[in-house]
Motif scaffolding. Sequence first.
Motif, short mmCIF file in Angstrom:
data_model
loop_
_atom_site.label_atom_id
_atom_site.label_comp_id
_atom_site.label_asym_id
_atom_site.label_seq_id
_atom_site.Cartn_x
_atom_site.Cartn_y
_atom_site.Cartn_z
N GLN A 38 -0.08 -12.24 -1.53
CA GLN A 38 1.42 -12.03 -2.17
C GLN A 38 1.41 -10.37 -2.59
O GLN A 38 2.50 -9.77 -2.38
CB GLN A 38 1.58 -12.86 -3.44
CG GLN A 38 2.04 -14.17 -2.63
CD GLN A 38 3.24 -14.26 -1.88
OE1 GLN A 38 4.53 -13.91 -2.23
NE2 GLN A 38 3.26 -14.78 -0.64
N LYS A 41 1.67 -8.30 0.24
CA LYS A 41 3.03 -8.38 0.99
C LYS A 41 3.97 -7.55 0.06
O LYS A 41 4.62 -6.55 0.72
CB LYS A 41 3.50 -9.78 0.89
CG LYS A 41 4.82 -9.95 1.41
CD LYS A 41 5.23 -11.40 1.05
CE LYS A 41 6.84 -11.62 1.19
NZ LYS A 41 7.19 -13.16 0.82
N SER A 68 11.39 -6.45 5.30
CA SER A 68 11.28 -7.90 4.77
C SER A 68 11.45 -9.10 5.77
O SER A 68 11.15 -10.21 5.64
CB SER A 68 12.20 -8.20 3.70
OG SER A 68 11.92 -7.34 2.50
N PHE A 101 8.78 -11.12 7.05
CA PHE A 101 7.99 -12.22 6.11
C PHE A 101 9.04 -13.56 6.15
O PHE A 101 8.81 -14.57 5.45
CB PHE A 101 7.75 -11.70 4.71
CG PHE A 101 7.14 -10.68 4.83
CD1 PHE A 101 5.52 -10.93 4.78
CD2 PHE A 101 7.25 -9.23 4.75
CE1 PHE A 101 4.55 -9.97 4.82
CE2 PHE A 101 6.13 -8.23 4.75
CZ PHE A 101 4.85 -8.64 4.84
N VAL A 155 0.54 -11.27 9.63
CA VAL A 155 1.05 -11.93 8.57
C VAL A 155 0.63 -13.40 9.01
O VAL A 155 0.03 -14.09 8.31
CB VAL A 155 2.26 -11.61 8.41
CG1 VAL A 155 3.14 -12.85 7.61
CG2 VAL A 155 2.51 -10.18 7.48
N GLY A 215 5.05 -17.66 1.04
CA GLY A 215 3.86 -17.18 0.82
C GLY A 215 2.61 -18.04 0.52
O GLY A 215 1.69 -17.61 0.04
#
Length: 142
Positions: free
Chosen positions: A23, A26, A48, A51, A115, A125
Amino acid sequence: MAHRTKESDTIKLPALPKVGDFQLWKRRVITETAAASGRGDAGVAWISKVFDDGMDLASLKKSGSGFDSLDVKLLNAVHRITDNSPKGVMLETVIQREVSEKRQINGRQALLVVVQSYGVSGSQGLVYGLTTLMKVEWQGDS
């Protein structure tokens, strides 16, 4: 007079994290990439998407208006942090597959491969690693 955006020459991504630090990593990837874009909130929204829940390579194929050069810089940055690592080998496998299909991979797609290798649940996440598995209670042999 129109405001001209100053994009950085390179993107400096943080080193690959341990699963428990995903996290934080990220957030730093988003911040570093958005800062390099010189586009503020538009840069945050652009990076973004990697994700977002349900994201796949095809969804990230187009860089978006004004983000072509940043996407190339992101690809280079992802290569730098994955060199000599298992994630780099995985990324190269995906790149080879895409090239064999006459497609080129871009930076957001490369980042998505990394990811997804962490086994995270999209924007939440959630990480399912050894710590989580150790908390599972054994139900016995039956």
